[in-house]
Structures are given as C-alpha cells and as structure tokens.
Design a protein around this motif. Sequence first.
Motif, PDB file in Angstrom:
ATOM      1  N   ILE A  11       0.836  -1.205   0.000  1.00 11.47           N
ATOM      2  CA  ILE A  11       0.000   0.000   0.000  1.00 11.47           C
ATOM      3  C   ILE A  11       0.872   1.256   0.000  1.00 11.47           C
ATOM      4  O   ILE A  11       0.630   2.191  -0.762  1.00 11.47           O
ATOM      5  CB  ILE A  11      -0.972  -0.016   1.196  1.00 11.47           C
ATOM      6  CG1 ILE A  11      -2.054  -1.072   0.961  1.00 11.47           C
ATOM      7  CG2 ILE A  11      -1.587   1.363   1.430  1.00 11.47           C
ATOM      8  CD1 ILE A  11      -2.903  -1.389   2.186  1.00 11.47           C
ATOM      9  N   GLU A  12       1.897   1.259   0.840  1.00 12.35           N
ATOM     10  CA  GLU A  12       2.783   2.426   0.907  1.00 12.35           C
ATOM     11  C   GLU A  12       3.500   2.662  -0.422  1.00 12.35           C
ATOM     12  O   GLU A  12       3.603   3.798  -0.896  1.00 12.35           O
ATOM     13  CB  GLU A  12       3.807   2.253   2.024  1.00 12.35           C
ATOM     14  CG  GLU A  12       4.683   3.473   2.207  1.00 12.35           C
ATOM     15  CD  GLU A  12       5.617   3.350   3.399  1.00 12.35           C
ATOM     16  OE1 GLU A  12       6.624   4.082   3.388  1.00 12.35           O
ATOM     17  OE2 GLU A  12       5.363   2.557   4.318  1.00 12.35           O
ATOM     18  N   VAL A  14       2.468   1.835  -3.443  1.00 17.75           N
ATOM     19  CA  VAL A  14       1.488   2.327  -4.409  1.00 17.75           C
ATOM     20  C   VAL A  14       1.159   3.795  -4.145  1.00 17.75           C
ATOM     21  O   VAL A  14       1.139   4.618  -5.069  1.00 17.75           O
ATOM     22  CB  VAL A  14       0.215   1.452  -4.408  1.00 17.75           C
ATOM     23  CG1 VAL A  14      -0.890   2.087  -5.239  1.00 17.75           C
ATOM     24  CG2 VAL A  14       0.537   0.049  -4.915  1.00 17.75           C
ATOM     25  N   GLN A  15       0.924   4.128  -2.883  1.00 18.25           N
ATOM     26  CA  GLN A  15       0.589   5.516  -2.551  1.00 18.25           C
ATOM     27  C   GLN A  15       1.734   6.476  -2.873  1.00 18.25           C
ATOM     28  O   GLN A  15       1.492   7.661  -3.101  1.00 18.25           O
ATOM     29  CB  GLN A  15       0.210   5.633  -1.079  1.00 18.25           C
ATOM     30  CG  GLN A  15      -1.141   5.029  -0.782  1.00 18.25           C
ATOM     31  CD  GLN A  15      -1.509   5.150   0.675  1.00 18.25           C
ATOM     32  OE1 GLN A  15      -0.712   4.870   1.569  1.00 18.25           O
ATOM     33  NE2 GLN A  15      -2.742   5.561   0.931  1.00 18.25           N
ATOM     34  N   ASN A  16       2.955   5.968  -2.908  1.00 22.81           N
ATOM     35  CA  ASN A  16       4.111   6.800  -3.233  1.00 22.81           C
ATOM     36  C   ASN A  16       4.483   6.737  -4.709  1.00 22.81           C
ATOM     37  O   ASN A  16       5.588   7.109  -5.102  1.00 22.81           O
ATOM     38  CB  ASN A  16       5.304   6.405  -2.359  1.00 22.81           C
ATOM     39  CG  ASN A  16       5.114   6.871  -0.935  1.00 22.81           C
ATOM     40  OD1 ASN A  16       4.770   8.022  -0.693  1.00 22.81           O
ATOM     41  ND2 ASN A  16       5.317   5.986   0.014  1.00 22.81           N
ATOM     42  N   SER A  62      -2.806   9.151  -9.316  1.00 22.84           N
ATOM     43  CA  SER A  62      -2.695   9.220  -7.859  1.00 22.84           C
ATOM     44  C   SER A  62      -3.669   8.221  -7.253  1.00 22.84           C
ATOM     45  O   SER A  62      -4.756   7.988  -7.792  1.00 22.84           O
ATOM     46  CB  SER A  62      -2.979  10.632  -7.340  1.00 22.84           C
ATOM     47  OG  SER A  62      -4.327  10.986  -7.582  1.00 22.84           O
ATOM     48  N   PHE A  63      -3.249   7.613  -6.160  1.00 22.04           N
ATOM     49  CA  PHE A  63      -4.035   6.587  -5.481  1.00 22.04           C
ATOM     50  C   PHE A  63      -4.424   7.062  -4.092  1.00 22.04           C
ATOM     51  O   PHE A  63      -3.604   7.660  -3.384  1.00 22.04           O
ATOM     52  CB  PHE A  63      -3.212   5.297  -5.315  1.00 22.04           C
ATOM     53  CG  PHE A  63      -2.915   4.599  -6.600  1.00 22.04           C
ATOM     54  CD1 PHE A  63      -3.718   3.571  -7.040  1.00 22.04           C
ATOM     55  CD2 PHE A  63      -1.824   4.969  -7.361  1.00 22.04           C
ATOM     56  CE1 PHE A  63      -3.448   2.912  -8.225  1.00 22.04           C
ATOM     57  CE2 PHE A  63      -1.532   4.319  -8.546  1.00 22.04           C
ATOM     58  CZ  PHE A  63      -2.348   3.295  -8.979  1.00 22.04           C
ATOM     59  N   ARG A  64      -5.658   6.765  -3.696  1.00 23.96           N
ATOM     60  CA  ARG A  64      -6.113   7.046  -2.335  1.00 23.96           C
ATOM     61  C   ARG A  64      -6.675   5.757  -1.760  1.00 23.96           C
ATOM     62  O   ARG A  64      -7.582   5.145  -2.345  1.00 23.96           O
ATOM     63  CB  ARG A  64      -7.186   8.131  -2.331  1.00 23.96           C
ATOM     64  CG  ARG A  64      -7.690   8.465  -0.922  1.00 23.96           C
ATOM     65  CD  ARG A  64      -8.603   9.670  -0.913  1.00 23.96           C
ATOM     66  NE  ARG A  64      -9.758   9.545  -1.774  1.00 23.96           N
ATOM     67  CZ  ARG A  64     -10.932   8.999  -1.414  1.00 23.96           C
ATOM     68  NH1 ARG A  64     -11.089   8.500  -0.217  1.00 23.96           N
ATOM     69  NH2 ARG A  64     -11.927   8.959  -2.264  1.00 23.96           N
ATOM     70  N   LEU A  65      -6.145   5.346  -0.643  1.00 20.99           N
ATOM     71  CA  LEU A  65      -6.635   4.159   0.044  1.00 20.99           C
ATOM     72  C   LEU A  65      -7.961   4.486   0.720  1.00 20.99           C
ATOM     73  O   LEU A  65      -8.059   5.468   1.456  1.00 20.99           O
ATOM     74  CB  LEU A  65      -5.614   3.702   1.087  1.00 20.99           C
ATOM     75  CG  LEU A  65      -6.022   2.518   1.946  1.00 20.99           C
ATOM     76  CD1 LEU A  65      -6.124   1.248   1.119  1.00 20.99           C
ATOM     77  CD2 LEU A  65      -5.038   2.347   3.095  1.00 20.99           C
ATOM     78  N   TRP A  79      -9.357   1.024  -3.431  1.00 21.93           N
ATOM     79  CA  TRP A  79      -8.628   2.206  -3.881  1.00 21.93           C
ATOM     80  C   TRP A  79      -9.553   3.115  -4.672  1.00 21.93           C
ATOM     81  O   TRP A  79     -10.426   2.639  -5.391  1.00 21.93           O
ATOM     82  CB  TRP A  79      -7.519   1.830  -4.851  1.00 21.93           C
ATOM     83  CG  TRP A  79      -6.409   0.993  -4.354  1.00 21.93           C
ATOM     84  CD1 TRP A  79      -6.238  -0.346  -4.554  1.00 21.93           C
ATOM     85  CD2 TRP A  79      -5.279   1.422  -3.612  1.00 21.93           C
ATOM     86  NE1 TRP A  79      -5.080  -0.761  -3.975  1.00 21.93           N
ATOM     87  CE2 TRP A  79      -4.471   0.299  -3.390  1.00 21.93           C
ATOM     88  CE3 TRP A  79      -4.881   2.670  -3.100  1.00 21.93           C
ATOM     89  CZ2 TRP A  79      -3.271   0.383  -2.682  1.00 21.93           C
ATOM     90  CZ3 TRP A  79      -3.686   2.733  -2.409  1.00 21.93           C
ATOM     91  CH2 TRP A  79      -2.899   1.601  -2.201  1.00 21.93           C
ATOM     92  N   PHE A  81      -8.554   5.816  -7.554  1.00 21.63           N
ATOM     93  CA  PHE A  81      -7.433   6.463  -8.204  1.00 21.63           C
ATOM     94  C   PHE A  81      -7.882   7.324  -9.358  1.00 21.63           C
ATOM     95  O   PHE A  81      -8.824   7.023 -10.070  1.00 21.63           O
ATOM     96  CB  PHE A  81      -6.277   5.524  -8.535  1.00 21.63           C
ATOM     97  CG  PHE A  81      -6.511   4.410  -9.509  1.00 21.63           C
ATOM     98  CD1 PHE A  81      -6.098   4.531 -10.818  1.00 21.63           C
ATOM     99  CD2 PHE A  81      -7.061   3.220  -9.094  1.00 21.63           C
ATOM    100  CE1 PHE A  81      -6.239   3.484 -11.703  1.00 21.63           C
ATOM    101  CE2 PHE A  81      -7.207   2.167  -9.973  1.00 21.63           C
ATOM    102  CZ  PHE A  81      -6.805   2.305 -11.285  1.00 21.63           C
TER     103      PHE A  81
END
Length: 115
Positions: A11-12, A14-16, A62-65, A79, A81
């Motif tokens: 997850i980290e 992907v978010q980065n 951009s991705f948002r969990l 997600w 995105f």
Amino acid sequence: MSIKPQVLDLIELVQNGKMLEAISKYYADDVAMQENTAAPTVGFAENFARESAFYGSLESVSFRLVSVLIEGDRAAINWIFDYTTGDGQQYRMDEIAIQTWRNGKIGRASCRERV
C-alpha cells in the motif's frame, strides 16, 4: 505468518507512486490477475508488461486508500485512483482488489473496477 506487513508495504509503495516496484516486489512468478470479467492474465512477466504499458501511457496518476481488510492469506484493498491519459482525458476509478497471498507474494488477484 501474517501477511499484514507485506500488504501495508505494498500500500505504501502504491501511494508513493511506485506501482511497478510494488508489482516487482510482491507478485509471484505464477501470479494470476483478473480484472472484472476478463480472462485472467497468468505469469509475472505478462502481468508486469501489461501494467507497465498501462502506467506508461498515463500523464499522471494518484491513489487514495479507502479501506483494507486482511484475514489469513487474503487481503481486500479498496482504492480510488485518479488518472490522466496521454491525450488529457481524466478518469476516476473505484477499485476493489482481492488478493490471495502465499509465501509473502500475491499468487492470485482479482479486481473489480468502476470508472
């Protein structure tokens, strides 16, 4: 052994913006990935090539969990995105990725997506 540390690391990444690094690190050699009702794509190389082509065609992403659920060897990640294609079209996708892990890697993934 809990898969929670691997899922949270994925997850980290992907978010980065490190989606391809996450795939390299966490997809098994024989991973089977299925999107919506399409036939599964089987094998690391095939999945990496497909994902690399998709992300390479984007101007931005951009991705948002939204949420994550981890139980045993399975994880479900929701997600949202936002992405812009090379021709400037903007999209928002709501995706639920369901993963089955083995030996610290994703062996099977299915995604349900809505644009």
